[in-house]
Design a protein around this motif. Structure first.
Motif, PDB file in Angstrom:
ATOM      1  N   MET A 148      -6.720   4.079   5.009  1.00 25.34           N
ATOM      2  CA  MET A 148      -5.490   4.870   4.974  1.00 25.34           C
ATOM      3  C   MET A 148      -5.538   5.986   6.010  1.00 25.34           C
ATOM      4  O   MET A 148      -4.562   6.244   6.729  1.00 25.34           O
ATOM      5  CB  MET A 148      -5.289   5.460   3.575  1.00 25.34           C
ATOM      6  CG  MET A 148      -3.958   6.165   3.373  1.00 25.34           C
ATOM      7  SD  MET A 148      -2.546   5.036   3.384  1.00 25.34           S
ATOM      8  CE  MET A 148      -2.723   4.260   1.762  1.00 25.34           C
ATOM      9  N   THR A 149      -6.688   6.637   6.103  1.00 21.68           N
ATOM     10  CA  THR A 149      -6.827   7.812   6.965  1.00 21.68           C
ATOM     11  C   THR A 149      -6.889   7.459   8.441  1.00 21.68           C
ATOM     12  O   THR A 149      -6.267   8.134   9.278  1.00 21.68           O
ATOM     13  CB  THR A 149      -8.104   8.597   6.580  1.00 21.68           C
ATOM     14  OG1 THR A 149      -8.012   8.979   5.207  1.00 21.68           O
ATOM     15  CG2 THR A 149      -8.262   9.840   7.434  1.00 21.68           C
ATOM     16  N   GLN A 201      -0.751   4.707  -3.529  1.00 22.27           N
ATOM     17  CA  GLN A 201      -0.437   3.404  -2.924  1.00 22.27           C
ATOM     18  C   GLN A 201      -0.196   2.327  -3.973  1.00 22.27           C
ATOM     19  O   GLN A 201      -0.784   2.339  -5.061  1.00 22.27           O
ATOM     20  CB  GLN A 201      -1.569   2.961  -1.990  1.00 22.27           C
ATOM     21  CG  GLN A 201      -2.871   2.639  -2.676  1.00 22.27           C
ATOM     22  CD  GLN A 201      -3.904   2.099  -1.694  1.00 22.27           C
ATOM     23  OE1 GLN A 201      -3.718   1.031  -1.092  1.00 22.27           O
ATOM     24  NE2 GLN A 201      -4.995   2.845  -1.521  1.00 22.27           N
ATOM     25  N   PHE A 244       0.819  -1.213   0.000  1.00 18.43           N
ATOM     26  CA  PHE A 244       0.000   0.000   0.000  1.00 18.43           C
ATOM     27  C   PHE A 244       0.857   1.270   0.000  1.00 18.43           C
ATOM     28  O   PHE A 244       0.459   2.310   0.536  1.00 18.43           O
ATOM     29  CB  PHE A 244      -0.958   0.014   1.203  1.00 18.43           C
ATOM     30  CG  PHE A 244      -1.584  -1.320   1.498  1.00 18.43           C
ATOM     31  CD1 PHE A 244      -2.238  -2.033   0.498  1.00 18.43           C
ATOM     32  CD2 PHE A 244      -1.505  -1.878   2.759  1.00 18.43           C
ATOM     33  CE1 PHE A 244      -2.817  -3.271   0.761  1.00 18.43           C
ATOM     34  CE2 PHE A 244      -2.076  -3.121   3.031  1.00 18.43           C
ATOM     35  CZ  PHE A 244      -2.728  -3.813   2.035  1.00 18.43           C
ATOM     36  N   SER A 304      -5.634  -3.481  -1.860  1.00 22.63           N
ATOM     37  CA  SER A 304      -5.357  -2.070  -1.607  1.00 22.63           C
ATOM     38  C   SER A 304      -6.143  -1.623  -0.384  1.00 22.63           C
ATOM     39  O   SER A 304      -7.034  -2.330   0.095  1.00 22.63           O
ATOM     40  CB  SER A 304      -5.717  -1.209  -2.829  1.00 22.63           C
ATOM     41  OG  SER A 304      -7.091  -1.333  -3.139  1.00 22.63           O
ATOM     42  N   LEU A 305      -5.805  -0.461   0.129  1.00 20.03           N
ATOM     43  CA  LEU A 305      -6.497   0.090   1.289  1.00 20.03           C
ATOM     44  C   LEU A 305      -7.554   1.087   0.854  1.00 20.03           C
ATOM     45  O   LEU A 305      -7.336   1.872  -0.070  1.00 20.03           O
ATOM     46  CB  LEU A 305      -5.501   0.804   2.203  1.00 20.03           C
ATOM     47  CG  LEU A 305      -4.862   0.037   3.358  1.00 20.03           C
ATOM     48  CD1 LEU A 305      -3.916   0.956   4.111  1.00 20.03           C
ATOM     49  CD2 LEU A 305      -5.897  -0.540   4.298  1.00 20.03           C
ATOM     50  N   THR A 306      -8.683   1.086   1.530  1.00 22.57           N
ATOM     51  CA  THR A 306      -9.699   2.091   1.267  1.00 22.57           C
ATOM     52  C   THR A 306      -9.212   3.442   1.794  1.00 22.57           C
ATOM     53  O   THR A 306      -8.251   3.526   2.574  1.00 22.57           O
ATOM     54  CB  THR A 306     -11.015   1.735   1.969  1.00 22.57           C
ATOM     55  OG1 THR A 306     -10.795   1.780   3.394  1.00 22.57           O
ATOM     56  CG2 THR A 306     -11.500   0.359   1.563  1.00 22.57           C
ATOM     57  N   LYS A 307      -9.905   4.471   1.379  1.00 16.40           N
ATOM     58  CA  LYS A 307      -9.571   5.802   1.881  1.00 16.40           C
ATOM     59  C   LYS A 307      -9.684   5.856   3.398  1.00 16.40           C
ATOM     60  O   LYS A 307      -8.815   6.416   4.082  1.00 16.40           O
ATOM     61  CB  LYS A 307     -10.499   6.847   1.245  1.00 16.40           C
ATOM     62  CG  LYS A 307     -10.222   8.263   1.712  1.00 16.40           C
ATOM     63  CD  LYS A 307     -11.174   9.252   1.048  1.00 16.40           C
ATOM     64  CE  LYS A 307     -10.916  10.673   1.538  1.00 16.40           C
ATOM     65  NZ  LYS A 307     -11.850  11.648   0.903  1.00 16.40           N
ATOM     66  N   GLU A 308     -10.737   5.254   3.938  1.00 17.67           N
ATOM     67  CA  GLU A 308     -10.910   5.235   5.391  1.00 17.67           C
ATOM     68  C   GLU A 308      -9.786   4.455   6.065  1.00 17.67           C
ATOM     69  O   GLU A 308      -9.274   4.857   7.121  1.00 17.67           O
ATOM     70  CB  GLU A 308     -12.257   4.616   5.762  1.00 17.67           C
ATOM     71  CG  GLU A 308     -12.525   4.613   7.256  1.00 17.67           C
ATOM     72  CD  GLU A 308     -13.879   4.021   7.616  1.00 17.67           C
ATOM     73  OE1 GLU A 308     -14.183   3.954   8.818  1.00 17.67           O
ATOM     74  OE2 GLU A 308     -14.622   3.629   6.687  1.00 17.67           O
ATOM     75  N   THR A 357      -2.725  11.921   3.690  1.00 17.69           N
ATOM     76  CA  THR A 357      -3.308  10.593   3.471  1.00 17.69           C
ATOM     77  C   THR A 357      -4.060  10.523   2.145  1.00 17.69           C
ATOM     78  O   THR A 357      -4.167   9.440   1.553  1.00 17.69           O
ATOM     79  CB  THR A 357      -4.234  10.198   4.630  1.00 17.69           C
ATOM     80  OG1 THR A 357      -5.260  11.188   4.798  1.00 17.69           O
ATOM     81  CG2 THR A 357      -3.449  10.060   5.928  1.00 17.69           C
ATOM     82  N   THR A 406      -3.258   7.606  -0.423  1.00 20.23           N
ATOM     83  CA  THR A 406      -4.306   6.751  -0.976  1.00 20.23           C
ATOM     84  C   THR A 406      -4.200   6.669  -2.491  1.00 20.23           C
ATOM     85  O   THR A 406      -4.345   5.593  -3.086  1.00 20.23           O
ATOM     86  CB  THR A 406      -5.700   7.288  -0.579  1.00 20.23           C
ATOM     87  OG1 THR A 406      -5.794   7.356   0.844  1.00 20.23           O
ATOM     88  CG2 THR A 406      -6.810   6.387  -1.118  1.00 20.23           C
ATOM     89  N   HIS A 463     -10.238  -2.880   6.318  1.00 20.19           N
ATOM     90  CA  HIS A 463     -10.331  -1.857   5.275  1.00 20.19           C
ATOM     91  C   HIS A 463      -9.459  -2.185   4.065  1.00 20.19           C
ATOM     92  O   HIS A 463      -9.161  -1.323   3.250  1.00 20.19           O
ATOM     93  CB  HIS A 463      -9.949  -0.494   5.854  1.00 20.19           C
ATOM     94  CG  HIS A 463     -10.815  -0.082   7.007  1.00 20.19           C
ATOM     95  ND1 HIS A 463     -12.016   0.565   6.830  1.00 20.19           N
ATOM     96  CD2 HIS A 463     -10.676  -0.283   8.349  1.00 20.19           C
ATOM     97  CE1 HIS A 463     -12.568   0.779   8.016  1.00 20.19           C
ATOM     98  NE2 HIS A 463     -11.779   0.277   8.942  1.00 20.19           N
TER      99      HIS A 463
END
Length: 254
Positions: free
Chosen positions: A156-157, A176, A39, A150-154, A169, A173, A140
């Protein structure tokens, strides 16, 4: 010869001498090769690299393809082989598994784990956390049709980099690097920490790799351990502390 010409020649000679001296100092130090995690990409280290360079350290950030353990290890080995001398090999998160395998290279003098996996030979990364509570960030992670994660926006944040501002972040995002999920299931064939001195920086507020797991791995590999009150990415939130751990390894490497 005129006085002005003498001054110019003296200044040029001094500049050349200083250049050679600086090169000699840099040559005495091992290079630092940094391996990013899942990520992320090489820019994850943008705050740490200048701090190392300011101390005269040659630094290379590997760009992992994140397509398999074997592919990422190959990328790290190419970077190691390209260095003129000894190497301090640094890995973050998934990058810890990569340096554990790639670090068996004779040019690698020491290993530095930053909130990272440190498997043994015959282990894979996924099994390391099986005896610990599931890290909250895992909820997430999303997979695409090809099996890349991959990571969601939430995620990552709130879980990957919860101690960074939203502007940072948002960029993380967008930039990544998705990782093939099967990479975490691939077993290592060697554990370089068994024969190389290691350092480990534990991230006390990590939501991706449990801090308790980090401390236990650090103890298992016999690392010199320090900790920082940060998210999973201390290289971004507290780069000076991360740089210091790496410099400690550089200064003690032979």
């Amino acid at each position: 010869m005129k006085t002005a010409q003498r001054f110019k020649l003296a200044a040029a000679a001094l500049a050349i001498g200083l250049s050679f001296a600086t090169g000699a100092i840099a040559a005495d130090k091992p290079s630092v090769v940094i391996v990013h995690g899942a990520f992320a990409d090489g820019s994850d280290w943008a705050k740490v690299i200048p701090l190392l360079q300011a101390k005269g350290v040659n630094v290379v950030a590997v760009q992992n393809p994140l397509t398999s353990l074997e592919d990422d290890v190959a990328a790290a080995r190419r970077a190691i082989d390209a260095q003129p001398g000894k190497v301090v090999l640094v890995g973050h998160s998934w990058g810890g598994s990569v340096i554990t395998e790639a670090g068996a290279n004779d040019k690698v003098s020491s290993l530095v784990y930053i909130a990272a996996f440190a498997p043994d030979a015959g282990q894979n990364s996924a099994e390391l956390g099986k005896d610990y509570p599931t890290a909250p960030g895992f909820a997430h992670i999303k997979a695409d049709a090809s099996g890349f994660l991959s990571l969601t926006k939430e995620g990552m944040t709130k879980h990957f980099a919860q101690d960074l501002p939203a502007a940072a972040t948002a960029v993380m995002t967008a930039t990544q690097g998705p990782i093939l999920g099967k990479s975490f299931e691939q077993k290592l064939t060697v554990a370089a920490w068994k024969t190389k001195p290691s350092w480990f920086l534990v991230a006390n507020s990590d939501h991706m790799i449990q801090p308790a797991l980090q401390r236990d791995m650090a103890k298992k590999i016999g690392a010199t351990v320090s900790s920082v009150n940060s998210s999973h990415v201390p290289q971004q939130s507290q780069p000076a502390k991360v740089a210091q751990v790496i410099l400690d390894a550089v200064n003690q490497s032979k």
